[in-house]
Scaffold this active site. Sequence first.
Site, PDB file in Angstrom:
ATOM      1  N   HIS A 184       0.933  -1.214   0.052  1.00 18.35           N
ATOM      2  CA  HIS A 184       0.044  -0.041  -0.124  1.00 18.35           C
ATOM      3  C   HIS A 184       0.960   1.386  -0.021  1.00 18.35           C
ATOM      4  O   HIS A 184       1.896   1.120   0.622  1.00 18.35           O
ATOM      5  CB  HIS A 184      -1.025   0.088   0.946  1.00 18.35           C
TER       6      HIS A 184
ATOM      7  N   HIS B 213       2.986   3.256  13.132  1.00 18.62           N
ATOM      8  CA  HIS B 213       2.129   4.538  13.227  1.00 18.62           C
ATOM      9  C   HIS B 213       2.764   5.672  14.099  1.00 18.62           C
ATOM     10  O   HIS B 213       1.897   6.235  14.742  1.00 18.62           O
ATOM     11  CB  HIS B 213       0.625   4.179  13.802  1.00 18.62           C
TER      12      HIS B 213
ATOM     13  N   GLU C 295      -5.332   1.921   2.022  1.00 18.14           N
ATOM     14  CA  GLU C 295      -5.178   0.559   3.155  1.00 18.14           C
ATOM     15  C   GLU C 295      -5.629   0.912   4.397  1.00 18.14           C
ATOM     16  O   GLU C 295      -6.472   0.562   5.161  1.00 18.14           O
ATOM     17  CB  GLU C 295      -3.880   0.090   2.778  1.00 18.14           C
ATOM     18  N   GLU C 296      -4.926   2.025   4.867  1.00 23.53           N
ATOM     19  CA  GLU C 296      -5.323   2.535   6.324  1.00 23.53           C
ATOM     20  C   GLU C 296      -6.789   3.180   6.827  1.00 23.53           C
ATOM     21  O   GLU C 296      -6.982   2.904   7.736  1.00 23.53           O
ATOM     22  CB  GLU C 296      -4.324   3.759   6.485  1.00 23.53           C
TER      23      GLU C 296
ATOM     24  N   ASP D 190       5.389   1.918   7.154  1.00 24.77           N
ATOM     25  CA  ASP D 190       4.197   1.414   7.299  1.00 24.77           C
ATOM     26  C   ASP D 190       3.380   2.326   6.029  1.00 24.77           C
ATOM     27  O   ASP D 190       2.776   3.395   6.336  1.00 24.77           O
ATOM     28  CB  ASP D 190       3.344   1.363   8.502  1.00 24.77           C
TER      29      ASP D 190
ATOM     30  N   ASP E 232       3.602  -5.854   3.655  1.00 23.03           N
ATOM     31  CA  ASP E 232       3.188  -5.070   4.633  1.00 23.03           C
ATOM     32  C   ASP E 232       4.099  -5.022   5.809  1.00 23.03           C
ATOM     33  O   ASP E 232       4.818  -6.123   6.039  1.00 23.03           O
ATOM     34  CB  ASP E 232       1.655  -4.972   4.994  1.00 23.03           C
TER      35      ASP E 232
HETATM   36 CO    CO Z   1      -0.868   0.722   9.082  1.00 25.39          CO
HETATM   37 ZN    ZN Z   2      -0.012  -1.047   6.679  1.00 25.34          ZN
END
Ligand code: CO
Ligand code: ZN
Length: 369
Positions: free
Chosen positions: A70, A330, A215-216, A185, A238
């Site tokens: 992603h 994150h 994606e998130e 990420d 990922d």
């Molecule tokens: Co994420």
């Molecule tokens: Zn991810």
Amino acid sequence: MYEITRDRAFQLLKKLSEAIGPSGFEDSIREIVVDELRPYADSMWVDSLGNVIAVKKGSRGSGRLMLAGHMDEIGLIVSHIDQRGFLRFQPIGGVSERVLLGQRVIIKTREGRVVRGVIGSKPPHIMKPEELKQVPEIKDMYIDVGTSSREEVEKIGISIGSIAVFERDLSFIGSSDIVTGKALDDRVGLAATVEAFKAVDGNEVDVYAVATVQEEVGLKGARVAAYSITPDVALALDVTIASDVAGVPEQEWITQLGRGPAIKVVDGRAATGLIAHPTVRDKLVEIARQYNIPHQVEVAPGGTTDASIIALNKEGVPAATVSIPSRYIHSPVEIIHLSDLVNAAKLTALFSSKISSEWALSISKRVIK
Ligand code: CO
Ligand code: ZN
């Protein structure tokens, strides 16, 4: 034949990680990915949601493998501008209040201009002791861009709907193999997808590399891309949790930094995310062993990836993931080990190059009579 190296992987990761691309606003990432993949693809397109899809034709003309990494990152979106020029915001994706305070952010305007700001809140000196112990809520924070009126904010191009991400470069810390930055990420999974696609060679199946959007915020890009491709087998690339850090007992580490890409068994709370297709998962392990690629096996207690939505495409798709262990996911100080990126790309390239059309078709459907 394209060779995946640590240097190339690092250069690409740096470019991807430092670019701005929260969910739904992946334009800058898309440009980089299109440039990178174009020379290696037989055909390529961008769909209506913004997914980039690149195809390398297989020698057998049957069987389709989808790789998904992603492009989007978590971020912020400006929701209100007050009379004095302070910006209020909403999160895009899983942004934790705990990591927002004290951060520098970069805001991207509709015209593509970039403005620096900081996330401010009430100074601790005027807080009550009990207030000091609490993490303020997002509604009590704001972005300060150094302006003193709404008009001034509008003049520099910021408006309601402007987006922001952490301001952070990708750089090495104490070790020459370990890097830290924002949006690893999933720029690390995306870099692995791109490098793997370049290196695919001698493939029987058609290989579709997809740089997915959104994606998130609910695995949205992967969903429509899978519908369009109808893959027979799929891998998502990922990050996964590496909680091999001070104060966490060994049984809660999930994965360890630098021990190789993780091949997932399940993810999501109580296995509600992906239950990896056992045949695909076993094939990944078999190839990793055969080519001496370090790897680990993971059972993740939370979070999921594009693989869990691709698995549910149409009549179902055998899906698995290749994950790159990451600490502090994150946050603006995510950490990965470069060898895990390189090995994830190598494993994915080998899987894509070595699986037979017959194998891919046999696992996607078993005809009884
Ligand atoms: Co994420
Ligand atoms: Zn991810």
